[in-house]
Motif scaffolding. Structure first.
Motif, PDB file in Angstrom:
ATOM      1  N   SER A 114       0.854  -1.198   0.000  1.00  0.00           N
ATOM      2  CA  SER A 114       0.000   0.000   0.000  1.00  0.00           C
ATOM      3  C   SER A 114       0.885   1.242   0.000  1.00  0.00           C
ATOM      4  N   SER A 115       0.277   2.378  -0.279  1.00  0.00           N
ATOM      5  CA  SER A 115       1.056   3.619  -0.378  1.00  0.00           C
ATOM      6  C   SER A 115       1.600   4.053   0.994  1.00  0.00           C
ATOM      7  N   GLU A 116       1.132   3.390   2.069  1.00  0.00           N
ATOM      8  CA  GLU A 116       1.698   3.690   3.406  1.00  0.00           C
ATOM      9  C   GLU A 116       3.009   2.929   3.621  1.00  0.00           C
ATOM     10  N   SER A 117       3.237   1.923   2.776  1.00  0.00           N
ATOM     11  CA  SER A 117       4.361   1.015   3.032  1.00  0.00           C
ATOM     12  C   SER A 117       5.702   1.732   2.916  1.00  0.00           C
ATOM     13  N   ARG A 118       6.589   1.418   3.837  1.00  0.00           N
ATOM     14  CA  ARG A 118       7.944   1.974   3.738  1.00  0.00           C
ATOM     15  C   ARG A 118       8.948   0.859   3.401  1.00  0.00           C
ATOM     16  N   GLY A 119       8.418  -0.331   3.106  1.00  0.00           N
ATOM     17  CA  GLY A 119       9.280  -1.436   2.686  1.00  0.00           C
ATOM     18  C   GLY A 119       9.961  -2.103   3.868  1.00  0.00           C
ATOM     19  N   LEU A 120      10.436  -3.346   3.616  1.00  0.00           N
ATOM     20  CA  LEU A 120      11.172  -4.068   4.671  1.00  0.00           C
ATOM     21  C   LEU A 120      12.650  -3.812   4.477  1.00  0.00           C
ATOM     22  N   GLU A 121      13.274  -3.212   5.465  1.00  0.00           N
ATOM     23  CA  GLU A 121      14.708  -2.919   5.326  1.00  0.00           C
ATOM     24  C   GLU A 121      15.524  -4.209   5.457  1.00  0.00           C
ATOM     25  N   LEU A 122      16.494  -4.358   4.568  1.00  0.00           N
ATOM     26  CA  LEU A 122      17.364  -5.542   4.610  1.00  0.00           C
ATOM     27  C   LEU A 122      18.697  -5.127   5.226  1.00  0.00           C
ATOM     28  N   ARG A 123      18.842  -5.451   6.540  1.00  0.00           N
ATOM     29  CA  ARG A 123      20.065  -5.017   7.240  1.00  0.00           C
ATOM     30  C   ARG A 123      21.182  -6.034   7.013  1.00  0.00           C
ATOM     31  N   GLY A 124      22.383  -5.551   6.877  1.00  0.00           N
ATOM     32  CA  GLY A 124      23.545  -6.433   6.709  1.00  0.00           C
ATOM     33  C   GLY A 124      23.374  -7.382   5.539  1.00  0.00           C
ATOM     34  N   PHE A 125      22.890  -6.838   4.436  1.00  0.00           N
ATOM     35  CA  PHE A 125      22.535  -7.713   3.310  1.00  0.00           C
ATOM     36  C   PHE A 125      23.781  -8.324   2.656  1.00  0.00           C
ATOM     37  N   PRO A 126      23.578  -9.498   2.011  1.00  0.00           N
ATOM     38  CA  PRO A 126      24.709 -10.135   1.330  1.00  0.00           C
ATOM     39  C   PRO A 126      25.193  -9.259   0.186  1.00  0.00           C
ATOM     40  N   ARG A 127      26.492  -9.334  -0.101  1.00  0.00           N
ATOM     41  CA  ARG A 127      27.050  -8.488  -1.171  1.00  0.00           C
ATOM     42  C   ARG A 127      27.307  -9.298  -2.426  1.00  0.00           C
ATOM     43  N   ASP A 128      26.710 -10.489  -2.491  1.00  0.00           N
ATOM     44  CA  ASP A 128      26.924 -11.284  -3.703  1.00  0.00           C
ATOM     45  C   ASP A 128      25.574 -11.670  -4.304  1.00  0.00           C
ATOM     46  N   VAL A 129      25.615 -11.957  -5.607  1.00  0.00           N
ATOM     47  CA  VAL A 129      24.390 -12.229  -6.363  1.00  0.00           C
ATOM     48  C   VAL A 129      23.640 -13.420  -5.773  1.00  0.00           C
ATOM     49  N   ARG A 130      24.376 -14.456  -5.435  1.00  0.00           N
ATOM     50  CA  ARG A 130      23.727 -15.675  -4.946  1.00  0.00           C
ATOM     51  C   ARG A 130      22.970 -15.399  -3.649  1.00  0.00           C
ATOM     52  N   GLY A 131      23.632 -14.721  -2.715  1.00  0.00           N
ATOM     53  CA  GLY A 131      23.003 -14.421  -1.431  1.00  0.00           C
ATOM     54  C   GLY A 131      21.762 -13.548  -1.617  1.00  0.00           C
ATOM     55  N   LEU A 132      21.859 -12.579  -2.509  1.00  0.00           N
ATOM     56  CA  LEU A 132      20.720 -11.684  -2.744  1.00  0.00           C
ATOM     57  C   LEU A 132      19.552 -12.443  -3.389  1.00  0.00           C
ATOM     58  N   ARG A 133      19.908 -13.342  -4.288  1.00  0.00           N
ATOM     59  CA  ARG A 133      18.872 -14.133  -4.964  1.00  0.00           C
ATOM     60  C   ARG A 133      18.124 -14.995  -3.941  1.00  0.00           C
ATOM     61  N   HIS A 134      18.877 -15.586  -3.012  1.00  0.00           N
ATOM     62  CA  HIS A 134      18.234 -16.409  -1.984  1.00  0.00           C
ATOM     63  C   HIS A 134      17.352 -15.548  -1.081  1.00  0.00           C
ATOM     64  N   TYR A 135      17.830 -14.366  -0.783  1.00  0.00           N
ATOM     65  CA  TYR A 135      17.033 -13.454   0.039  1.00  0.00           C
ATOM     66  C   TYR A 135      15.704 -13.151  -0.658  1.00  0.00           C
ATOM     67  N   ILE A 136      15.784 -12.916  -1.959  1.00  0.00           N
ATOM     68  CA  ILE A 136      14.562 -12.588  -2.718  1.00  0.00           C
ATOM     69  C   ILE A 136      13.578 -13.755  -2.644  1.00  0.00           C
ATOM     70  N   ILE A 137      14.090 -14.969  -2.790  1.00  0.00           N
ATOM     71  CA  ILE A 137      13.197 -16.140  -2.713  1.00  0.00           C
ATOM     72  C   ILE A 137      12.566 -16.223  -1.317  1.00  0.00           C
ATOM     73  N   ASP A 138      13.368 -16.021  -0.278  1.00  0.00           N
ATOM     74  CA  ASP A 138      12.816 -16.052   1.093  1.00  0.00           C
ATOM     75  C   ASP A 138      11.685 -15.035   1.223  1.00  0.00           C
ATOM     76  N   LYS A 139      11.909 -13.864   0.674  1.00  0.00           N
ATOM     77  CA  LYS A 139      10.906 -12.804   0.833  1.00  0.00           C
ATOM     78  C   LYS A 139       9.669 -13.077  -0.033  1.00  0.00           C
ATOM     79  N   LEU A 140       9.897 -13.639  -1.236  1.00  0.00           N
ATOM     80  CA  LEU A 140       8.740 -13.988  -2.079  1.00  0.00           C
ATOM     81  C   LEU A 140       7.848 -14.982  -1.344  1.00  0.00           C
ATOM     82  N   GLU A 141       8.473 -15.913  -0.628  1.00  0.00           N
ATOM     83  CA  GLU A 141       7.708 -16.954   0.071  1.00  0.00           C
ATOM     84  C   GLU A 141       6.918 -16.407   1.252  1.00  0.00           C
ATOM     85  N   MET A 142       7.247 -15.186   1.672  1.00  0.00           N
ATOM     86  CA  MET A 142       6.495 -14.584   2.781  1.00  0.00           C
ATOM     87  C   MET A 142       5.135 -14.041   2.342  1.00  0.00           C
ATOM     88  N   HIS A 143       4.937 -13.884   1.028  1.00  0.00           N
ATOM     89  CA  HIS A 143       3.625 -13.411   0.544  1.00  0.00           C
ATOM     90  C   HIS A 143       2.575 -14.462   0.918  1.00  0.00           C
TER      91      HIS A 143
END
Ligand code: FAD
Length: 516
Positions: free
Chosen positions: A101-130
């Motif tokens: 919604s337009s109120e959303s400020r998004g989920l902050e990703l603290r200490g995020f991985p700096r590599d493609v693989r780690g980020l891709r896995h993070y995205i899958i984890d977050k997609l599964e939260m829907h």
């Protein structure tokens, strides 16, 4: 170009946010979004930007379910947007689930991985939260049970089911599922190694491994070079009957019958044809350049470098080489600031044709034939020409590793008719062409940048359905070019790629069939 757009450009396949588009992109979107908030002056952001760009290329096929965006918070006009999202440090990543919604400020990703693989896995984890608001384009990512697989073809309108057998903590199955998102007639599901009944029914011994299952209950193992994501996705996308959504596959014979195309010339897809190279020269020198009545300044410098490189390294027939040399020496003698195209053309056509120096007229595409007249042809042959020239320069051991690449850059920037192509190519050149310090690196630079363009254009309207854009060379064409890192990520063995390119584009490997 770079400074206007911050660290990213339109070529990077990342949505560039601004106060004008931020609401429409982030809120109530059918896709989830991962947004990078950065500042151009921040060194960590500069260092992180190649990873963000690689990630965008890596998950390009996932776009309808999840997309990447970026906003330059150092740009005054974006400041308010960044403040509203509570951004205080850079780079910051925030995940916006689909239908935020337009109120959303998004989920902050603290200490995020700096590599493609780690980020891709993070995205899958977050997609599964829907939960209810699952992105409509996103296929199911959960594990499949035996009951589900037994009734699969009754409840799903697909012909083929690919099952990735893997351990609980493996992401391969979900990655392959998302890689196949834009493809029809196939579904992918993951099955855990703990589903013992399925494991024994399919005779699975390796984890991960991928099996094909169809409505006639036929089981077969997918044959791949390596048991890993990229290899599964590439093989599944190319199975007979598996098609990119919205791309009608018309048999090539029907296309030829119904079109005004010249007779189809059969050719070997793994070879370079001189007819394509000569046709590219004809098109470039007699058609593309003819749009410029006079040529001056940077354009003239670019033309001189282009012709000079052709005269020196084009591995053509003696008559063509001598034509290029005549035009080159005439051009080098032109000391004024401007030439007329008509004078250039006179030298090319009249002076040259009198001797044994001839550049044949007309185009005759062979390896660059398209299944319809608006596909392939000139741009295909232009790429091929410069791959051949970089390899030729390498074999000759010329002193300046930049010479051929800069000649290509100048020509594309001044004359290449596809202007968006020229802009994209220039942004890649600005980013890294200057870092090329050896002839081998020049060959590899062009190869890897061509693959970036292939990645961007895969599935695009300009893609010939009979010649899909792939990361080239394929595992079939060069098995040793493809390897795996310890993490299971795909890895190009650049030495093997170099050897492959030096052979593939070598003058000895060019076929002379169909020449006029
Ligand atoms: P092409 O991509 O033209 O490739 C020709 C042949 O080269 C292939 O058949 C294959 O045998 C070989 N090959 C493929 N990849 C590689 C590689 N990585 N290294 C070595 N050889 C390879 N079109 C757009 O729509 N948008 C653009 O922004 C755009 N930018 C372009 C920039 C440049 C500089 C050029 C020359 C072309 C650009 N094009 C662009 C056109 C596009 O890249 C293709 O050339 C065109 O769509 C025809 O595609 P194709 O299937 O014939 O294969």
């Amino acid at each position: 170009l770079i400074s206007e757009a911050g660290l990213y450009t339109a070529s990077d396949q990342i949505i560039i946010l601004s106060p004008e588009n931020v609401d429409s992109v982030l809120f109530n979107s059918t896709a989830a979004l991962l947004v990078e908030f950065y500042a151009t002056w921040c060194g960590h952001c500069v260092a992180f930007s190649p990873t963000w760009k690689s990630l965008a290329r890596d998950i390009k096929e996932w776009k309808p379910a999840v997309d990447l965006a970026a906003i330059d918070c150092a740009n005054e006009s974006n400041r308010k947007v960044c403040t509203n999202f509570g951004i205080t440090g850079f780079p910051s990543l925030k995940f916006f689930p689909a239908y935020s919604s337009s109120e959303s400020r998004g989920l902050e990703l603290r200490g995020f991985p700096r590599d493609v693989r780690g980020l891709r896995h993070y995205i899958i984890d977050k997609l599964e939260m829907h939960n209810e608001a699952w992105p409509p384009a996103c296929p199911p990512l959960e594990t499949a049970s035996e009951a589900e697989i037994d009734s699969f073809f009754q409840t799903n309108n697909v012909k083929l089911l690919a099952l990735v057998f893997e351990s609980k903590d493996s992401y391969v199955g979900r990655e392959v599922t998302l890689d196949l998102l834009p493809y029809e007639n196939i579904a992918v599901r993951r099955v855990l190694d703990t589903e013992t009944s399925l494991v024994s029914r399919f005779g699975v011994t390796d984890f991960p491994s991928c099996y094909l299952y169809n409505s006639s209950r036929h089981i077969s193992r997918l044959k791949v070079l390596n048991e890993a994501r990229t290899f599964y996705s590439y093989a599944l996308q190319r199975l007979p009957g598996v098609e990119r959504t919205g791309k009608p596959q018309i048999p090539i014979t029907d296309l030829i019958k119904n079109s005004t195309l010249q007779e189809w010339r059969s050719f070997n897809k793994t070879r370079v044809y001189m007819s394509d190279l000569e046709s590219a020269l004809h098109y470039s020198l007699r058609v593309e350049l003819s749009g410029h009545i006079s040529i001056s300044g940077n354009d003239l410098t670019a033309l001189k470098k282009y012709i000079n490189v052709l005269a020196k390294y084009f591995p053509g027939r003696p008559s063509v080489k001598s034509a290029l040399k005549t035009v080159d020496s005439w051009l080098q003698q032109q000391k004024g600031t401007e030439i007329k195209y008509s004078d250039f053309r006179d030298v090319l056509d009249n002076t040259v044709q009198t001797s044994d120096a001839v550049l044949p007229e007309g185009v005759q595409w062979v390896g660059c034939q398209g299944s319809q007249s608006h596909y392939r042809g000139y741009p295909c042959a232009f790429w091929t020409l410069f791959h051949v020239l970089t390899v030729q320069a390498k074999e000759m051991g010329i002193p300046d590793p930049q010479e051929v690449l800069q000649a290509m850059r100048g020509y594309v920037s001044s004359f290449f008719g596809c202007r968006p192509c020229a802009t994209h190519f220039e942004s890649m050149a600005q980013e890294s062409m200057d870092h090329v310090t050896s002839l081998s690196a020049a060959v590899l630079w062009l190869w890897s940048r061509h693959n970036r363009v292939n990645n961007r254009l895969a599935g695009d309207l300009s893609e010939d359905p009979h010649f899909p854009k792939i990361q080239w060379p394929s595992p079939e064409l060069c098995p040793s070019c493809h390897g795996l890192k310890k993490t299971g990520e795909h890895h190009w063995d650049q030495e093997k790629v170099l050897t492959f390119l030096r052979n593939d584009f070598s003058s000895a490997h060019i076929l002379m069939d169909y020449l006029q």
